[in-house]
Enzyme design. Structure first.
Site, mmCIF file in Angstrom:
data_model
loop_
_atom_site.group_PDB
_atom_site.id
_atom_site.type_symbol
_atom_site.label_atom_id
_atom_site.label_comp_id
_atom_site.label_asym_id
_atom_site.label_seq_id
_atom_site.Cartn_x
_atom_site.Cartn_y
_atom_site.Cartn_z
ATOM 1 N N ASN A 64 0.852 -1.184 0.000
ATOM 2 C CA ASN A 64 0.000 0.000 0.000
ATOM 3 C C ASN A 64 0.893 1.240 0.000
ATOM 4 O OD1 ASN A 64 -1.803 2.084 0.510
ATOM 5 N ND2 ASN A 64 -2.924 0.987 2.104
ATOM 6 N N ASN A 91 2.150 6.189 -10.069
ATOM 7 C CA ASN A 91 0.915 6.055 -10.834
ATOM 8 C C ASN A 91 -0.294 5.703 -9.977
ATOM 9 O OD1 ASN A 91 -0.748 5.236 -13.383
ATOM 10 N ND2 ASN A 91 -0.691 3.379 -12.132
ATOM 11 N N SER A 143 -3.066 14.829 -13.852
ATOM 12 C CA SER A 143 -4.311 14.704 -14.617
ATOM 13 C C SER A 143 -4.742 16.085 -15.098
ATOM 14 C CB SER A 143 -5.416 14.115 -13.725
ATOM 15 O OG SER A 143 -6.680 14.205 -14.344
ATOM 16 N N TYR A 155 -9.894 14.883 -5.945
ATOM 17 C CA TYR A 155 -8.996 14.381 -6.989
ATOM 18 C C TYR A 155 -8.256 15.531 -7.681
ATOM 19 C CZ TYR A 155 -7.656 11.442 -11.033
ATOM 20 O OH TYR A 155 -6.964 10.752 -12.007
ATOM 21 N N LYS A 159 -4.229 16.017 -7.688
ATOM 22 C CA LYS A 159 -3.476 16.015 -8.940
ATOM 23 C C LYS A 159 -2.753 17.343 -9.169
ATOM 24 C CE LYS A 159 -4.214 11.840 -10.509
ATOM 25 N NZ LYS A 159 -3.103 10.861 -10.473
#
Length: 254
Positions: A64, A91, A143, A155, A159
């Site tokens: 993890n 990633n 992203s 998110y 990012k």
């Protein structure tokens, strides 16, 4: 295919599926030895079997990225097995999409932990070996959501944070022959985007078609498109490319 990564060792987090798997495949095809960590043990076993069936030398371990000890142990295992660690690709990622007023503390924290703490743990563990050998390539997967995206406050923030992390590592580690760059994918066909389509109740094919119509090149992205960009940053010849973010999205971003 050329063997520009022959003699190199690449370490890919979250590499058992989707973009991570495509990145691992590209490195293997171009001569690298590859290590993959993931929390999905079933997918890891399947990916290892698939790659070894192609004749590739790959190391996999369930770990993890949020757990510092697990990451450091995995990195140490890879260096012991292959002799070095030359390329790190951060990633591993998750989504917990929701509008701000519906987003739970857990949804926010889980995304921060995997993307930011996970990348921090892996980069910190890897740089120790890279500094000693005076060579390294760190590639973070950001992203287009870093520019803001509806229903992705967590998110998008994570990012965007990875881009700041990338630029700071580029400044700190450059003198050791280590470059740090980021690839920011646009719409890519993966299990993650398939889950998004399912969540909003749209068939995946229709979802792809609708998104492709919004993209200047009129197609959706494939994991191999991201692997191409990662390979560019990882190339030994890209030593003067440092602290950059490249958007792989089929069109310009703002």
């Amino acid at each position: 295919m050329s063997k520009r990564f022959e003699g190199r060792v690449a370490f890919v987090t979250g590499g058992s599926r989707g973009i991570g798997k495509a990145i691992a495949q590209r490195f293997l095809e171009e001569g690298a030895k590859v290590a993959i960590i993931d929390i999905n043990e079933e997918a890891l076993v399947e990916t290892k079997k698939e790659f070894e069936g192609q004749g590739f030398d790959v190391f996999v371990k369930k770990a993890n990225v949020v757990n510092r000890d697990e990451v450091e142990a995995a990195v140490a295992d890879v260096v012991e097995k292959f002799g070095s660690l030359d390329i790190l690709v951060n990633n591993a990622g998750i989504i917990r999409d929701n509008l701000l007023f519906k987003m739970s503390d857990d949804d926010w924290q889980a995304v921060m932990d995997v993307h930011l703490k996970g990348s921090f743990n892996a980069a910190r563990a890897a740089q120790k070996y890279m500094v000693e050998q005076k060579y390294g390539r760190i590639i973070n997967i950001s992203s287009t959501s870093a520019l803001g995206n509806y229903g992705q406050a967590n998110y998008a923030t994570a990012k965007a944070g990875l881009q700041g992390f990338t630029k700071t590592l580029a400044i700190e580690l450059g003198k050791f022959g280590i470059t740090t760059n980021a690839v920011a994918p646009g719409f890519i066909e993966t299990e993650m985007t398939k889950a998004t389509a399912a969540r909003i109740g749209v068939p995946f094919e229709k979802f792809i078609e609708a998104r492709a119509n919004e993209i200047p090149v009129r197609r959706s992205g494939k994991p191999s498109d991201i692997a191409n960009a990662v390979a560019f940053f990882a190339d030994e010849k890209s030593s003067f490319v440092n602290g950059q973010v490249i958007y792989v999205a089929g069109g310009p971003t703002v």
